[in-house]
Design an enzyme around this catalytic site. Structure first.
Site, PDB file in Angstrom:
ATOM      1  N   LYS A  38       1.163  -8.786 -10.697  1.00 31.42           N
ATOM      2  CA  LYS A  38       0.596  -8.672 -12.049  1.00 31.42           C
ATOM      3  C   LYS A  38       1.533  -7.930 -13.001  1.00 31.42           C
ATOM      4  CE  LYS A  38      -3.519  -6.633 -14.242  1.00 31.42           C
ATOM      5  NZ  LYS A  38      -4.694  -5.773 -13.989  1.00 31.42           N
ATOM      6  N   ASP A  63      -2.759 -12.117 -11.058  1.00 33.72           N
ATOM      7  CA  ASP A  63      -3.637 -10.979 -10.778  1.00 33.72           C
ATOM      8  C   ASP A  63      -4.500 -11.309  -9.555  1.00 33.72           C
ATOM      9  OD1 ASP A  63      -5.476  -8.946 -10.836  1.00 33.72           O
ATOM     10  OD2 ASP A  63      -6.021  -9.197 -12.947  1.00 33.72           O
ATOM     11  N   ILE A  64      -4.415 -10.505  -8.523  1.00 37.46           N
ATOM     12  CA  ILE A  64      -5.219 -10.800  -7.323  1.00 37.46           C
ATOM     13  C   ILE A  64      -6.719 -10.604  -7.572  1.00 37.46           C
ATOM     14  CG2 ILE A  64      -3.402 -10.400  -5.608  1.00 37.46           C
ATOM     15  CD1 ILE A  64      -4.662  -7.619  -5.089  1.00 37.46           C
ATOM     16  N   GLU A  88      -3.323  -0.733  -6.222  1.00 33.93           N
ATOM     17  CA  GLU A  88      -3.169   0.521  -6.954  1.00 33.93           C
ATOM     18  C   GLU A  88      -2.866   1.549  -5.872  1.00 33.93           C
ATOM     19  OE1 GLU A  88      -3.039   1.340 -10.090  1.00 33.93           O
ATOM     20  OE2 GLU A  88      -3.361  -0.695 -10.806  1.00 33.93           O
ATOM     21  N   THR A 133      -2.364   1.889   4.870  1.00 32.09           N
ATOM     22  CA  THR A 133      -1.858   3.254   4.825  1.00 32.09           C
ATOM     23  C   THR A 133      -2.467   4.120   5.929  1.00 32.09           C
ATOM     24  OG1 THR A 133      -1.914   5.258   3.462  1.00 32.09           O
ATOM     25  CG2 THR A 133      -3.678   3.701   3.114  1.00 32.09           C
ATOM     26  N   ASP A 134      -1.769   5.192   6.285  1.00 33.35           N
ATOM     27  CA  ASP A 134      -2.337   6.147   7.249  1.00 33.35           C
ATOM     28  C   ASP A 134      -3.472   6.973   6.631  1.00 33.35           C
ATOM     29  OD1 ASP A 134      -0.818   7.735   5.552  1.00 33.35           O
ATOM     30  OD2 ASP A 134       0.330   8.736   7.138  1.00 33.35           O
ATOM     31  N   GLU A 135      -3.588   6.934   5.286  1.00 37.29           N
ATOM     32  CA  GLU A 135      -4.610   7.773   4.640  1.00 37.29           C
ATOM     33  C   GLU A 135      -6.028   7.343   5.004  1.00 37.29           C
ATOM     34  OE1 GLU A 135      -4.038   8.813   0.563  1.00 37.29           O
ATOM     35  OE2 GLU A 135      -1.881   9.017   0.801  1.00 37.29           O
ATOM     36  N   TYR A 158      -8.636   6.382  -3.513  1.00 30.01           N
ATOM     37  CA  TYR A 158      -7.577   5.466  -3.070  1.00 30.01           C
ATOM     38  C   TYR A 158      -7.764   5.097  -1.601  1.00 30.01           C
ATOM     39  CZ  TYR A 158      -3.077   4.133  -1.027  1.00 30.01           C
ATOM     40  OH  TYR A 158      -2.096   3.500  -0.295  1.00 30.01           O
ATOM     41  N   LYS A 162      -8.608   1.502   0.293  1.00 23.97           N
ATOM     42  CA  LYS A 162      -7.737   0.876   1.303  1.00 23.97           C
ATOM     43  C   LYS A 162      -8.514   0.687   2.615  1.00 23.97           C
ATOM     44  CE  LYS A 162      -3.906  -0.111   1.081  1.00 23.97           C
ATOM     45  NZ  LYS A 162      -3.216  -1.352   0.618  1.00 23.97           N
ATOM     46  N   HIS A 292      -7.552  17.476  -1.634  1.00 21.42           N
ATOM     47  CA  HIS A 292      -6.187  17.253  -1.118  1.00 21.42           C
ATOM     48  C   HIS A 292      -6.145  17.219   0.425  1.00 21.42           C
ATOM     49  CE1 HIS A 292      -1.720  18.500  -1.985  1.00 21.42           C
ATOM     50  NE2 HIS A 292      -1.822  17.379  -1.287  1.00 21.42           N
TER      51      HIS A 292
HETATM   52  P1  NAD Z   1       3.426   0.327  -5.979  1.00 17.92           P
HETATM   53  O1  NAD Z   1       2.365   0.973  -6.812  1.00 17.92           O
HETATM   54  O2  NAD Z   1       4.844   0.767  -6.133  1.00 17.92           O
HETATM   55  O3  NAD Z   1       3.426  -1.248  -6.247  1.00 17.92           O
HETATM   56  C1  NAD Z   1       2.242  -1.994  -6.318  1.00 17.92           C
HETATM   57  C2  NAD Z   1       2.585  -3.389  -6.841  1.00 17.92           C
HETATM   58  O4  NAD Z   1       1.370  -4.153  -6.869  1.00 17.92           O
HETATM   59  C3  NAD Z   1       3.161  -3.388  -8.266  1.00 17.92           C
HETATM   60  O5  NAD Z   1       4.252  -4.260  -8.354  1.00 17.92           O
HETATM   61  C4  NAD Z   1       2.000  -3.890  -9.110  1.00 17.92           C
HETATM   62  O6  NAD Z   1       2.413  -4.581 -10.290  1.00 17.92           O
HETATM   63  C5  NAD Z   1       1.282  -4.820  -8.127  1.00 17.92           C
HETATM   64  N1  NAD Z   1      -0.136  -4.997  -8.472  1.00 17.92           N
HETATM   65  C6  NAD Z   1      -1.031  -4.009  -8.744  1.00 17.92           C
HETATM   66  N2  NAD Z   1      -2.228  -4.562  -9.056  1.00 17.92           N
HETATM   67  C7  NAD Z   1      -2.078  -5.910  -8.935  1.00 17.92           C
HETATM   68  C8  NAD Z   1      -2.950  -7.007  -9.113  1.00 17.92           C
HETATM   69  N3  NAD Z   1      -4.228  -6.825  -9.494  1.00 17.92           N
HETATM   70  N4  NAD Z   1      -2.484  -8.243  -8.886  1.00 17.92           N
HETATM   71  C9  NAD Z   1      -1.186  -8.452  -8.523  1.00 17.92           C
HETATM   72  N5  NAD Z   1      -0.313  -7.439  -8.365  1.00 17.92           N
HETATM   73  C10 NAD Z   1      -0.751  -6.182  -8.572  1.00 17.92           C
HETATM   74  O7  NAD Z   1       2.930   0.467  -4.495  1.00 17.92           O
HETATM   75  P2  NAD Z   1       3.750   0.755  -3.144  1.00 17.92           P
HETATM   76  O8  NAD Z   1       3.916   2.213  -3.006  1.00 17.92           O
HETATM   77  O9  NAD Z   1       4.909  -0.132  -3.092  1.00 17.92           O
HETATM   78  O10 NAD Z   1       2.678   0.306  -2.051  1.00 17.92           O
HETATM   79  C11 NAD Z   1       2.596  -1.060  -1.638  1.00 17.92           C
HETATM   80  C12 NAD Z   1       1.514  -1.200  -0.584  1.00 17.92           C
HETATM   81  O11 NAD Z   1       1.829  -0.393   0.537  1.00 17.92           O
HETATM   82  C13 NAD Z   1       0.135  -0.746  -1.044  1.00 17.92           C
HETATM   83  O12 NAD Z   1      -0.814  -1.628  -0.492  1.00 17.92           O
HETATM   84  C14 NAD Z   1      -0.020   0.642  -0.466  1.00 17.92           C
HETATM   85  O13 NAD Z   1      -1.380   0.946  -0.237  1.00 17.92           O
HETATM   86  C15 NAD Z   1       0.756   0.499   0.825  1.00 17.92           C
HETATM   87  N6  NAD Z   1       1.358   1.755   1.351  1.00 17.92           N
HETATM   88  C16 NAD Z   1       2.144   2.526   0.531  1.00 17.92           C
HETATM   89  C17 NAD Z   1       2.767   3.658   1.077  1.00 17.92           C
HETATM   90  C18 NAD Z   1       3.663   4.526   0.238  1.00 17.92           C
HETATM   91  O14 NAD Z   1       4.106   5.587   0.711  1.00 17.92           O
HETATM   92  N7  NAD Z   1       4.016   4.160  -0.986  1.00 17.92           N
HETATM   93  C19 NAD Z   1       2.560   3.986   2.420  1.00 17.92           C
HETATM   94  C20 NAD Z   1       1.733   3.176   3.213  1.00 17.92           C
HETATM   95  C21 NAD Z   1       1.150   2.040   2.664  1.00 17.92           C
HETATM   96  O1  DAU Z   2       0.458   8.328   3.433  1.00 17.34           O
HETATM   97  C1  DAU Z   2       0.732   7.141   2.754  1.00 17.34           C
HETATM   98  C2  DAU Z   2       0.453   7.300   1.277  1.00 17.34           C
HETATM   99  O2  DAU Z   2       1.491   8.106   0.742  1.00 17.34           O
HETATM  100  C3  DAU Z   2       0.361   5.975   0.539  1.00 17.34           C
HETATM  101  O3  DAU Z   2      -0.725   5.237   1.038  1.00 17.34           O
HETATM  102  C4  DAU Z   2       0.213   6.197  -0.978  1.00 17.34           C
HETATM  103  O4  DAU Z   2       0.214   4.957  -1.655  1.00 17.34           O
HETATM  104  C5  DAU Z   2       1.374   7.046  -1.430  1.00 17.34           C
HETATM  105  O5  DAU Z   2       1.260   7.313  -2.820  1.00 17.34           O
HETATM  106  C6  DAU Z   2       1.444   8.361  -0.646  1.00 17.34           C
HETATM  107  O6  DAU Z   2       0.308   9.201  -0.971  1.00 17.34           O
HETATM  108  P1  DAU Z   2       0.471  10.792  -1.148  1.00 17.34           P
HETATM  109  O7  DAU Z   2      -0.660  11.287  -1.959  1.00 17.34           O
HETATM  110  O8  DAU Z   2       0.725  11.456   0.158  1.00 17.34           O
HETATM  111  O9  DAU Z   2       1.864  10.833  -1.984  1.00 17.34           O
HETATM  112  P2  DAU Z   2       2.330  11.662  -3.267  1.00 17.34           P
HETATM  113  O10 DAU Z   2       3.785  11.392  -3.441  1.00 17.34           O
HETATM  114  O11 DAU Z   2       1.441  11.449  -4.438  1.00 17.34           O
HETATM  115  O12 DAU Z   2       2.148  13.168  -2.807  1.00 17.34           O
HETATM  116  C7  DAU Z   2       2.815  13.654  -1.645  1.00 17.34           C
HETATM  117  C8  DAU Z   2       2.399  15.111  -1.457  1.00 17.34           C
HETATM  118  O13 DAU Z   2       2.977  15.891  -2.522  1.00 17.34           O
HETATM  119  C9  DAU Z   2       0.913  15.347  -1.538  1.00 17.34           C
HETATM  120  O14 DAU Z   2       0.563  16.374  -0.627  1.00 17.34           O
HETATM  121  C10 DAU Z   2       0.682  15.825  -2.975  1.00 17.34           C
HETATM  122  C11 DAU Z   2       1.964  16.561  -3.291  1.00 17.34           C
HETATM  123  N1  DAU Z   2       2.415  16.519  -4.706  1.00 17.34           N
HETATM  124  C12 DAU Z   2       2.492  15.294  -5.301  1.00 17.34           C
HETATM  125  C13 DAU Z   2       2.925  15.192  -6.610  1.00 17.34           C
HETATM  126  C14 DAU Z   2       2.988  13.841  -7.281  1.00 17.34           C
HETATM  127  C15 DAU Z   2       2.808  17.684  -5.357  1.00 17.34           C
HETATM  128  O15 DAU Z   2       2.757  18.796  -4.804  1.00 17.34           O
HETATM  129  N2  DAU Z   2       3.240  17.571  -6.653  1.00 17.34           N
HETATM  130  C16 DAU Z   2       3.309  16.374  -7.316  1.00 17.34           C
HETATM  131  O16 DAU Z   2       3.689  16.366  -8.513  1.00 17.34           O
END
Ligand code: NAD
Ligand code: DAU
Length: 352
Positions: A38, A63-64, A88, A133-135, A158, A162, A292
């Site tokens: 999207k 858009d999914i 998201e 995700t592990d969350e 979030y 998931k 948190h």
């Molecule tokens: P991101 O937010 O960087 O990217 C998400 C993408 O999805 C974007 O390109 C966005 O445009 C697209 N998107 C959002 N809503 C949409 C919709 N309605 N239709 C079509 N496209 C849409 O996310 P990310 O960090 O790359 O995470 C990707 C996947 O991996 C997610 O499912 C997330 O839950 C999972 N995940 C992320 C992490 C992490 O550390 N970032 C860890 C474990 C799992």
């Molecule tokens: O565990 C997998 C997940 O990791 C994914 O599923 C999520 O999509 C991804 O966003 C991530 O989630 P977290 O909440 O762990 O990531 P974030 O980078 O937002 O935060 C990492 C840690 O740092 C968390 O304990 C919050 C803290 N933090 C984060 C931000 C943005 C801070 O202390 N300051 C900050 O400004």
């Protein structure tokens, strides 16, 4: 040209999605990759400028959450497989506005499952790989690791969205025999990571001499994995994983947030030629995230023993290459952080 598979990769313009698209486009010229995204604030086609002209790559803006758009892309391209990453993804945003997370992460996932169920006649020849995700497992105290048997206990909007999507994926496997595979990964880091997340935010703020907002006391623990190793794990699970199974992905790499921020400060002082200790002065303790989660830590032994995957680099190597990438791609960061994101960021941190 004919292709052996036509894989719909959702969210391919995002952080992890762009690495998965690049890996598949370059490794499998016999697969056609349809990147369905999207382009929300988190999606950026610049992330994929290097594969844009490839013969086996197509971008479709969509858009999914729209069942009609999802059904159409399945029909237009005769989709044989799905790797579903669109979501998201930011916990802080889910606390401010959960409904967007319900729509994209839950309704969007069910739309994809339904389209696959309607389109695929012979389930054995397809794969629906759901990236999670592990969350979903909740929060750990000092001891133990998340395994695939850990009961689900999501605690943020979030992670609740998931977890719900994971349940729907399993429901389509048990009820309709849809050929699903799931993976649950720990925190990723690497290039093209949106700078609202901890590591790229800290790198960016250190570079710009801005405050480094550490939530609470900074003693929460995350288990970090290099994004390219996640992409390789998805490749392995997509090809060799068992249907109906879930695989945890992680690199046994736990770090307390504050230790990680100090590590980045030291590394960047060296890289930027600043006096030792200069960047640490920017550390600012701010109001904690609501609800948190204290600690995440993944047991990925099932993936290692059954499918032979292991991380390819150490955290120190990965962090250094990530810092180098951000320092030499300041235009990417500038483009991403200008406009609406800057206003969001400033408003968010004023309120902390
Ligand atoms: P991101 O937010 O960087 O990217 C998400 C993408 O999805 C974007 O390109 C966005 O445009 C697209 N998107 C959002 N809503 C949409 C919709 N309605 N239709 C079509 N496209 C849409 O996310 P990310 O960090 O790359 O995470 C990707 C996947 O991996 C997610 O499912 C997330 O839950 C999972 N995940 C992320 C992490 C992490 O550390 N970032 C860890 C474990 C799992
Ligand atoms: O565990 C997998 C997940 O990791 C994914 O599923 C999520 O999509 C991804 O966003 C991530 O989630 P977290 O909440 O762990 O990531 P974030 O980078 O937002 O935060 C990492 C840690 O740092 C968390 O304990 C919050 C803290 N933090 C984060 C931000 C943005 C801070 O202390 N300051 C900050 O400004």
């Amino acid at each position: 040209m004919t292709f052996d598979k036509t894989i719909l990769i959702t969210g391919g313009a995002g952080f992890i999605g762009s690495h998965v698209v690049r890996l598949f486009v370059n490794t499998y010229p016999n697969y056609r990759i349809i990147n369905f995204d999207k382009l929300t604030y988190a999606g950026n086609l610049e992330n994929l400028s290097d594969v844009q002209g490839a013969e086996n790559y197509v971008f479709v803006k969509g858009d999914i959450v729209s069942a009609a758009e999802v059904q159409k892309v399945f029909a237009d391209f005769d989709i044989t497989d799905v790797i579903h990453l669109a979501a998201e993804s930011h916990v802080d945003r889910s606390i401010e506005g959960p409904m967007e997370f319900v729509m994209t992460n839950v309704v969007g996932t069910v739309n994809l499952l339904q389209a696959a169920k309607d389109q695929w006649k012979n389930n054995e020849s397809h794969v629906f790989h759901h990236v999670s995700t592990d969350e979903v497992y909740g929060s750990l105290s000092d001891e133990g690791l998340f395994t695939e048997q850990t009961p689900y206990d999501p605690r943020s909007p979030y992670s609740a969205s998931k977890a719900s999507s994971d349940h729907f994926v399993r429901a389509y496997f048990h009820t309709y025999g849809l050929p699903v595979k799931l993976s649950n990964c720990s925190n990723n880091y690497g290039s093209h990571h949106f700078p609202e997340k901890l590591i790229p935010l800290m790198i960016n703020n250190i570079r710009e001499l801005k405050p480094l907002p550490v939530y609470g006391k900074g003693d929460n623990i995350r288990d970090w994995l290099w994004v390219e190793d996640h992409a390789k794990a998805i490749d392995v699970i997509f090809h060799k994983g068992e249907f109906g199974q879930s695989y945890n992905i992680g690199g046994l790499n736990e770090w307390k947030n504050i230790d990680l921020v100090f590590f980045l400060c030291r590394l960047m002082d060296e890289k930027l030629g600043r006096p030792a200790g200069e960047s640490e002065k920017l550390i600012t303790y701010v109001t904690d995230r609501k609800g948190h989660d204290m600690r995440y830590a993944i047991d990925a032994s099932k993936l290692a023993s059954e499918l032979g995957w292991k991380p390819s680099i150490t955290f120190e190597e990965g962090l250094e290459s990530t810092v180098d990438w951000y320092l030499s791609n300041s235009e990417w960061v500038e483009q991403i952080t200008s406009g609406a994101y800057r206003a969001y960021y400033e408003n968010m941190y004023q309120n902390r």
